[in-house]
Design a protein around this motif. Structure first.
Motif, PDB file in Angstrom:
ATOM      1  N   LYS A   1      -7.221  -0.465   4.954  1.00  0.00           N
ATOM      2  CA  LYS A   1      -7.770   0.486   4.854  1.00  0.00           C
ATOM      3  C   LYS A   1      -8.119   1.071   6.234  1.00  0.00           C
ATOM      4  O   LYS A   1      -7.712   2.326   6.535  1.00  0.00           O
ATOM      5  N   LEU A   2      -8.148   0.258   7.242  1.00  0.00           N
ATOM      6  CA  LEU A   2      -8.275   0.806   8.620  1.00  0.00           C
ATOM      7  C   LEU A   2      -7.070   1.375   9.329  1.00  0.00           C
ATOM      8  O   LEU A   2      -7.116   2.484   9.964  1.00  0.00           O
ATOM      9  N   VAL A   3      -5.895   0.858   8.708  1.00  0.00           N
ATOM     10  CA  VAL A   3      -4.461   1.538   9.125  1.00  0.00           C
ATOM     11  C   VAL A   3      -4.360   2.834   8.330  1.00  0.00           C
ATOM     12  O   VAL A   3      -4.055   3.958   8.912  1.00  0.00           O
ATOM     13  N   LEU A   4      -4.591   2.651   7.140  1.00  0.00           N
ATOM     14  CA  LEU A   4      -4.500   4.033   6.455  1.00  0.00           C
ATOM     15  C   LEU A   4      -5.420   5.383   6.920  1.00  0.00           C
ATOM     16  O   LEU A   4      -4.923   6.335   6.971  1.00  0.00           O
ATOM     17  N   GLU A   5      -6.641   4.716   7.496  1.00  0.00           N
ATOM     18  CA  GLU A   5      -7.557   5.787   8.414  1.00  0.00           C
ATOM     19  C   GLU A   5      -7.094   6.236   9.556  1.00  0.00           C
ATOM     20  O   GLU A   5      -7.807   7.132  10.285  1.00  0.00           O
TER      21      GLU A   5
ATOM     22  N   ALA B   1       0.696  -1.196  -0.062  1.00  0.00           N
ATOM     23  CA  ALA B   1      -0.043   0.076  -0.021  1.00  0.00           C
ATOM     24  C   ALA B   1       0.787   1.272   0.053  1.00  0.00           C
ATOM     25  O   ALA B   1       1.874   1.357   1.034  1.00  0.00           O
ATOM     26  N   PRO B   2       0.574   2.160  -0.970  1.00  0.00           N
ATOM     27  CA  PRO B   2       1.144   3.464  -0.884  1.00  0.00           C
ATOM     28  C   PRO B   2       1.191   4.072   0.450  1.00  0.00           C
ATOM     29  O   PRO B   2       0.180   3.973   1.193  1.00  0.00           O
ATOM     30  N   GLY B   3       2.398   4.678   0.906  1.00  0.00           N
ATOM     31  CA  GLY B   3       2.306   5.602   2.167  1.00  0.00           C
ATOM     32  C   GLY B   3       2.526   5.070   3.393  1.00  0.00           C
ATOM     33  O   GLY B   3       2.684   5.567   4.518  1.00  0.00           O
ATOM     34  N   LEU B   4       2.824   3.470   3.371  1.00  0.00           N
ATOM     35  CA  LEU B   4       2.992   2.879   4.597  1.00  0.00           C
ATOM     36  C   LEU B   4       4.556   2.315   4.635  1.00  0.00           C
ATOM     37  O   LEU B   4       4.955   1.975   3.384  1.00  0.00           O
ATOM     38  N   PRO B   5       5.180   2.303   5.841  1.00  0.00           N
ATOM     39  CA  PRO B   5       6.543   1.872   5.830  1.00  0.00           C
ATOM     40  C   PRO B   5       6.506   0.193   5.793  1.00  0.00           C
ATOM     41  O   PRO B   5       5.594  -0.556   6.041  1.00  0.00           O
ATOM     42  N   ALA B   6       7.605  -0.258   4.894  1.00  0.00           N
ATOM     43  CA  ALA B   6       7.650  -1.669   4.779  1.00  0.00           C
ATOM     44  C   ALA B   6       7.653  -2.445   5.952  1.00  0.00           C
ATOM     45  O   ALA B   6       6.916  -3.555   6.082  1.00  0.00           O
ATOM     46  N   THR B   7       8.295  -1.682   7.051  1.00  0.00           N
ATOM     47  CA  THR B   7       8.250  -2.489   8.410  1.00  0.00           C
ATOM     48  C   THR B   7       6.961  -2.838   8.960  1.00  0.00           C
ATOM     49  O   THR B   7       6.643  -3.869   9.660  1.00  0.00           O
TER      50      THR B   7
END
Length: 351
Positions: free
Chosen positions: A308-312, A131-137
């Motif tokens: 989705k919940l993480v991005l929100e 997902a764009p915008g999330l760190p790989a870790t």
């Protein structure tokens, strides 16, 4: 590409108690020719990050001790859940540049699936659309083993309830359970326990209505005041499980996710005093393992629902980063001593 040094963490000695960095595990370096190392039909992975999880202590044992998870052979690289990118591939399912998650060796570069002595039933490798915008870790914790374990068991086993108690509620599994349970049931009363003032603050931030510092407070008394408990999510076993058993509601549910209090006992387990409460209160106990059994059926839904919940910002992530494989032994030890605050992740290569 060329011949480079390949940092590796090997399993060096069976521990008698907790993991000791430099004794239980050792860091070594060997040459690897990235262009020509034989893949034998597999892939060459450049490791980005690796997860340190309490269950790994169970794998560090003499092979004569039978347990739920495979042993790590002495002298072999440690492996666990991790993420990386494909450098070379002889497997048509993967191509260079693919972002992957799965069971990866504690090496800067590793061949998957590797030689026969490294094979076991937990090993797998999946390609991910990151997902764009999330760190790989984040794919080692909230969107990795911790999150998937919490999501799958809660989604399948948790029923309508008024009071949820989560032990280890400041850890990566516990925080996910608390936040996901709140999303599923906004009126739920959530009690969380952990072992430090700093972790109590984490529990408050993620939405626990009642917090317990089990090292300084009487867990059983607080549960008596705020219970009875309809669902107990057990990450610890031991005295906390005993306290929960005495304060469960009739027809309550215990979801047994882990037993970190007994992880370093070399198979001797926990002493539980209040098991009679199970029949006296008609309690159901559901144990589970990641990717096995009934709870595994919802895992295909995980990324669609949870990313989705993480991005929100509805499900959050905290990391305790260990820099490089030289610190891997410290990372493995920290999840048993409680020194880590947040998901213990070994960052092998910065993005």
């Amino acid at each position: 590409m060329a011949t480079v040094k390949n940092g590796t963490v090997v399993y060096a000695e069976h521990p008698t108690d907790h993991i000791i960095s430099g004794v239980t595990t050792k860091y070594i370096e060997e040459d690897i020719d990235l262009d020509n190392v034989p893949l034998n039909g597999g892939v060459l992975i450049n490791t980005l990050a690796l997860s340190s999880d309490p269950y790994m202590r169970y794998r560090m044992r003499d092979p004569s001790i039978s347990m739920f998870c495979p042993v790590i052979p002495l002298g072999q690289p440690i492996d666990n859940f991790g993420i990386g990118t494909i450098i070379r591939s002889e497997d048509p399912a993967y191509k260079p540049g693919d972002f992957v998650e799965g069971y990866i060796n504690f090496q800067e570069y590793s061949i998957w699936p590797g030689p026969p002595e490294q094979q076991h039933g937990l090993r797998y490798l999946n390609k991910l659309d990151r997902a764009p915008g999330l760190p790989a870790t984040i794919y080692t914790g909230t969107l990795g083993l911790a999150g998937k374990s919490a999501f799958s068991a809660y989604d399948v086993f948790a029923k309508e309830n008024k009071v949820l108690f989560v032990s280890g509620a400041a850890g990566p599994v516990g925080t996910f359970v608390v936040e996901y349970a709140r999303i599923c049931n906004p009126k739920l009363k959530i009690i969380g326990s952990a072992g430090s003032a700093e972790k109590v603050e984490i529990m408050k931030k993620i939405g626990c209505d009642v917090t317990i510092n089990y090292k300084e407070q009487d867990t059983a008394e607080i549960l008596k005041e705020h219970g009875p408990i309809d669902i107990y999510w057990d990450n610890t076993s031991g005295p906390t499980l005993d306290a929960a058993l005495k304060n469960m509601s009739h027809f309550g549910l215990i979801i047994a996710c882990g037993a970190i209090s007994a992880a370093s006992n070399n198979g001797e387990g926990s002493i539980i005093k209040n098991l009679e409460e199970i029949f006296q209160r008609s309690i159901t106990v559901r144990g589970f393992l990641y990717r096995r059994g009934e709870s595994a059926k919802v895992l295909p839904e995980f990324y669609d629902k949870i990313t989705k919940l993480v991005l929100e910002g509805k499900i959050t992530s905290r990391e305790h980063r260990f820099n490089g494989l030289r610190e891997a032994g410290e990372a493995l030890e920290s999840v048993h001593s409680g020194k880590n605050t947040g998901k213990a992740v070994i960052v092998v290569k910065d993005e």
